[in-house]
Design an enzyme around this catalytic site. Structure first.
Site, PDB file in Angstrom:
ATOM      1  CG  HIS A  67       4.266  11.025   0.771  1.00 21.80           C
ATOM      2  ND1 HIS A  67       3.635   9.810   1.085  1.00 21.80           N
ATOM      3  CD2 HIS A  67       2.986  11.881   0.237  1.00 21.80           C
ATOM      4  CE1 HIS A  67       2.354   9.796   0.606  1.00 21.80           C
ATOM      5  NE2 HIS A  67       2.077  10.911   0.091  1.00 21.80           N
ATOM      6  CD  GLU A 125       1.917  11.136   3.984  1.00 23.50           C
ATOM      7  OE1 GLU A 125       1.939  12.401   3.577  1.00 23.50           O
ATOM      8  OE2 GLU A 125       1.019  10.486   3.494  1.00 23.50           O
TER       9      GLU A 125
HETATM   10  O1  LIG Z   1      -0.492  10.724  -5.395  1.00 22.33           O
HETATM   11  P1  LIG Z   1       0.410  11.525  -4.562  1.00 22.33           P
HETATM   12  O2  LIG Z   1       0.496  12.928  -5.063  1.00 22.33           O
HETATM   13  O3  LIG Z   1       1.763  11.058  -4.237  1.00 22.33           O
HETATM   14  O4  LIG Z   1      -0.490  11.732  -3.051  1.00 22.33           O
HETATM   15  C1  LIG Z   1      -0.665  10.726  -2.414  1.00 22.33           C
HETATM   16  C2  LIG Z   1      -1.248  11.026  -0.948  1.00 22.33           C
HETATM   17  O5  LIG Z   1      -0.358  11.802  -0.392  1.00 22.33           O
HETATM   18  C3  LIG Z   1      -0.955  12.386   1.191  1.00 22.33           C
HETATM   19  O6  LIG Z   1      -0.742  11.496   1.855  1.00 22.33           O
HETATM   20  C4  LIG Z   1      -2.203  13.038   0.887  1.00 22.33           C
HETATM   21  O7  LIG Z   1      -2.671  13.308   2.366  1.00 22.33           O
HETATM   22  C5  LIG Z   1      -3.196  12.150   0.027  1.00 22.33           C
HETATM   23  O8  LIG Z   1      -4.398  13.308  -0.214  1.00 22.33           O
HETATM   24  C6  LIG Z   1      -2.542  11.899  -1.184  1.00 22.33           C
HETATM   25  O9  LIG Z   1      -3.481  11.258  -2.067  1.00 22.33           O
END
Ligand SMILES: O=P(O)(O)OC[C@H]1O[C@H](O)[C@H](O)[C@@H](O)[C@@H]1O
Length: 260
Positions: free
Chosen positions: A113, A217
């Site tokens: 990520h 990601e």
């Molecule tokens: O807030 P987190 O759990 O770290 O996730 C942050 C983001 O991660 C990814 O990019 C997902 O596709 C998003 O839907 C999410 O909002």
């Protein structure tokens, strides 16, 4: 920066590892538990089949705790090599092995990520994802096809691009800097920016910080990885930063630098 570094939650930024579940695609908490765990130094990792040139690396290992096994009833060894190349490139290799002794396979989804720092999100272009199909997380994961132009950003985006090429470029015009993402074993690519409203709703994210970040990601999401006992999966990510002039329009800065 409003990121909070306090266990048991991952810090917002860097490269959290989403495993064994990406997003909400399963019964676990968002993005699985690996990003919220303490990893151990792996003193004696099995040799790498392909030799990396880098001599600067650290090997980490994650094995499930008893608590983990309660929410995800599988034995695994997750080995992570973090290596720095001579030019500052960052190479991450994840090796995940099924160590179940009673013959049970398991499946997982995965993502690196990666948070990229950009000077101004409205001036950023992403090359390598045009014309591809994607699942739109903002529209119930409906499937769409991307247009022919490089991606630009003017509102919230949360898309899972499918069957993506091994190279993606994030071109930051203002900084004249391009991040090149190279990946292996990771067919999908998530592109995320929360934009203003969602940024305000996130406790560990400054209201204006969305202007200076973009997540791209490298992931395996659409087709979960299944491992039988004894089997191992490998997913590799390589990040480099190069001057934009070397990269725009073509994605192999190495070749340009070498003049070929
Ligand atoms: O807030 P987190 O759990 O770290 O996730 C942050 C983001 O991660 C990814 O990019 C997902 O596709 C998003 O839907 C999410 O909002």
């Amino acid at each position: 920066m409003q990121a909070i570094f306090k266990t048991p939650k991952a810090i917002r930024g860097g490269i959290p590892l989403c495993f064994p579940q990406f997003g909400g695609l399963g019964t676990l908490d968002q993005h699985g538990f690996a990003r919220n765990r303490f990893w151990a130094i792996d003193d004696d990792p099995p040799p790498f089949p392909t030799n990396t040139l880098s001599k600067a690396f650290v090997d980490l290992i994650l094995k499930p705790s008893e608590e983990d096994t309660k929410i995800w009833p599988h034995s695994f060894e997750f080995r992570l090599r973090i290596a720095l190349g001579p030019g500052g490139d960052l190479m991450l290799t994840s090796r995940i092995r099924n160590t179940n002794s009673e013959g049970k396979p398991f499946s997982f989804t995965f993502a690196y990520h990666t948070y990229f720092s950009v000077s101004d999100i409205s001036e950023v272009r992403v090359e390598g994802l045009e014309t591809l199909d994607y699942l739109d997380n903002l529209q119930n994961k409906e499937r769409f096809t991307e247009q022919g132009d490089a991606l630009t950003f003017e509102s919230e985006v949360d898309k899972i691009y499918l069957s993506t090429p091994t190279k993606i470029a994030i071109i930051d015009h203002e900084k004249k800097r391009t991040f090149v993402v190279r990946k292996d074993g990771l067919p999908d690519a998530v592109v995320w920016n929360p934009w203003d409203k969602k940024a305000k709703a996130l406790a560990d994210f400054g209201d204006d910080e969305y202007k200076h970040m973009l997540c791209v990601e490298a992931a395996a999401i659409e087709k979960p990885i299944t491992l039988k006992p004894g089997e191992e999966w490998k997913g590799r990510l390589e990040l480099s930063a190069v001057p934009s002039s070397y990269c725009s329009g073509q994605l192999d800065p190495q070749r340009v630098l070498l003049g070929s």
